[in-house]
Design a protein around this motif. Structure first.
Motif, short mmCIF file in Angstrom:
data_model
loop_
_atom_site.label_atom_id
_atom_site.label_comp_id
_atom_site.label_asym_id
_atom_site.label_seq_id
_atom_site.Cartn_x
_atom_site.Cartn_y
_atom_site.Cartn_z
N TYR A 111 0.72 -1.12 -0.11
CA TYR A 111 0.66 0.36 0.24
C TYR A 111 0.98 0.97 0.56
O TYR A 111 0.82 2.03 -0.32
CB TYR A 111 -0.83 0.04 1.23
CG TYR A 111 -1.59 -0.86 1.23
CD1 TYR A 111 -2.21 -1.44 -0.24
CD2 TYR A 111 -2.68 -1.53 1.98
CE1 TYR A 111 -3.46 -2.10 -0.28
CE2 TYR A 111 -3.98 -2.36 2.25
CZ TYR A 111 -4.23 -2.85 0.60
OH TYR A 111 -5.07 -3.80 0.93
N ALA A 149 1.12 3.95 -2.74
CA ALA A 149 1.02 5.70 -2.97
C ALA A 149 1.13 6.37 -3.49
O ALA A 149 1.39 7.46 -3.51
CB ALA A 149 0.22 5.54 -1.71
N THR A 184 -0.97 13.67 0.62
CA THR A 184 -1.84 12.99 -0.45
C THR A 184 -1.55 10.87 0.22
O THR A 184 -2.34 10.62 -0.34
CB THR A 184 -1.52 13.10 -1.49
OG1 THR A 184 -2.09 14.89 -1.97
CG2 THR A 184 -2.54 11.92 -2.78
N TRP A 185 0.10 11.12 -0.10
CA TRP A 185 0.91 9.61 0.11
C TRP A 185 0.12 9.06 1.20
O TRP A 185 -0.30 8.41 1.24
CB TRP A 185 1.94 10.11 0.48
CG TRP A 185 2.93 8.77 0.63
CD1 TRP A 185 2.17 7.31 -0.20
CD2 TRP A 185 3.95 8.58 0.69
NE1 TRP A 185 3.48 6.30 -0.41
CE2 TRP A 185 4.54 7.46 0.50
CE3 TRP A 185 5.30 9.27 1.06
CZ2 TRP A 185 6.25 6.92 0.82
CZ3 TRP A 185 6.53 9.23 1.34
CH2 TRP A 185 6.94 7.46 1.58
N GLN A 203 -3.00 9.92 3.00
CA GLN A 203 -4.22 9.62 3.01
C GLN A 203 -4.85 8.09 2.87
O GLN A 203 -5.54 7.91 2.66
CB GLN A 203 -4.58 11.17 2.93
CG GLN A 203 -5.30 12.38 3.24
CD GLN A 203 -4.92 12.88 2.76
OE1 GLN A 203 -4.87 13.63 1.88
NE2 GLN A 203 -6.16 14.44 3.63
N LYS A 204 -3.47 8.59 1.22
CA LYS A 204 -4.22 7.31 0.14
C LYS A 204 -3.52 5.74 0.64
O LYS A 204 -4.30 5.28 0.47
CB LYS A 204 -3.44 7.64 -1.73
CG LYS A 204 -3.55 7.82 -2.47
CD LYS A 204 -3.19 8.17 -3.48
CE LYS A 204 -3.84 9.61 -4.68
NZ LYS A 204 -2.62 9.33 -5.76
N TYR A 205 -2.39 5.74 1.70
CA TYR A 205 -2.51 4.38 2.97
C TYR A 205 -3.66 4.18 3.56
O TYR A 205 -3.61 3.23 3.49
CB TYR A 205 -1.33 4.52 3.37
CG TYR A 205 -0.49 3.53 4.40
CD1 TYR A 205 -0.06 2.76 4.10
CD2 TYR A 205 -0.61 3.71 5.44
CE1 TYR A 205 0.18 1.59 4.57
CE2 TYR A 205 -0.65 3.02 6.18
CZ TYR A 205 0.02 1.68 6.04
OH TYR A 205 0.80 0.56 6.61
N LYS A 257 -6.88 5.00 3.55
CA LYS A 257 -7.52 5.13 2.96
C LYS A 257 -7.49 3.91 2.36
O LYS A 257 -8.91 2.45 2.11
CB LYS A 257 -8.24 6.13 1.57
CG LYS A 257 -8.68 4.99 0.22
CD LYS A 257 -9.36 6.16 -0.13
CE LYS A 257 -10.79 6.08 -1.07
NZ LYS A 257 -10.60 6.85 -2.40
#
Length: 290
Positions: free
Chosen positions: A217, A221, A260-261, A263-265, A267
């Motif tokens: 993950y 990301a 953003t990195w 947050q994507k992880y 999520k």
């Protein structure tokens, strides 16, 4: 401090009357067929361990890490598996009667023909688990228990228990806009401070999803820019580190990409473990991630 022990040491200590085996490093240990009933393994790492046909009745596995372990045929009657991580764990024909699996993470676990009579499954995450032939007679679950959409818990013999209801506070129209404002990003942030944030999230992912999934993950990301190529996962520590200077300050654009990195992880982890955001400690973060 986590210590490493061999199967011979565990067996000898148990036979000598020892029952406290908390926070040990027992990855890939072979304890199959032993009598370890009543032992306390809370917080212990059993990744890919062999516990086939082991007597673990009344044992304590609270917050134990058992991803990929084999408990097939094991006796886990009245065992405490609260908040245990059991991702892709083999529990085929295991006896889990009257066991406590509250808030346990059983994503992809193999529970084929397991005995879960009168077990507590409140908040247990069973999405993707193989439940073929499992006996759920009189087992309890609640609204936080996770099942696959095609699984009917009542039809399988489970009994739903009520949850305490919390009345949400009334928010006025003037307060509503304030309630949804996202906290501003920091104007100054060093690489060292960023690593503290990333590794807080990484430690949670490693514990609840397993190192392999968490690593995947992070990598998927990771921002595809030259500057972020300096960050990598150290295989020796499973921590994110950097090839560059740790005292370097990030630009505002780099801070935004870093957020953003993260947050994507988060999520991605939440798709597997729905309560993942609840485990995050805000004071360990340089910026909001949820």
């Amino acid at each position: 401090m986590v210590q490493s022990s061999t199967s011979q040491e565990i067996q000898a200590q148990y036979q000598a009357g020892q029952r406290n085996f908390q926070n040990l490093q027992l990855r890939r240990v072979d304890l199959h067929g032993l009598d370890l009933s009543g032992a306390d393994f809370s917080g212990t790492d059993f990744t890919e361990a062999n516990l086939r046909d082991t007597n673990l009745s009344g044992a304590n596995f609270t917050e134990a890490y058992c991803n990929g372990a084999d408990f097939s045929g094991a006796n886990l009657t009245q065992a405490n598996l609260t908040k245990a991580s059991l991702i892709k764990t083999y529990l085929i024909k295991a006896n889990l009667q009257q066991s406590n699996l509250e808030n346990a993470l059983c994503t992809g676990a193999y529970l084929t023909r397991a005995n879960l009579q009168e077990a507590c499954l409140n908040g247990t995450f069973l999405n993707g688990a193989n439940l073929t032939g499992a006996n759920f007679s009189q087992a309890k679950y609640n609204g936080k228990t996770g099942f696959d959409p095609n699984f009917n818990p009542e039809k399988a013999g489970l009994k739903k228990v009520a949850q305490g209801l919390t009345t949400a506070p009334t928010v006025s129209a003037s307060q509503a806009s304030t309630a949804i404002v996202t906290p501003a990003l920091p104007t100054d942030l060093t690489v060292e401070e960023l690593l503290l944030t990333l590794n807080h999230l990484s430690a949670l992912g490693n514990h609840y999803l397993g190192n392999t999934m968490a690593r995947r993950y992070w990598q998927s990301a990771q921002p595809k820019t030259e500057w972020f190529e300096q960050f990598y996962l150290d295989p020796a520590t499973d921590k994110i580190t950097t090839k560059g200077p740790k005292k370097q300050a990030l630009t505002q654009e780099q801070i935004q990409l870093a957020q953003t990195w993260a947050q994507k992880y988060v999520k991605a982890c939440t798709l597997i473990f729905k309560d993942f955001p609840k485990l995050i400690e805000p004071d360990q973060l340089a910026f909001p991630v949820v």
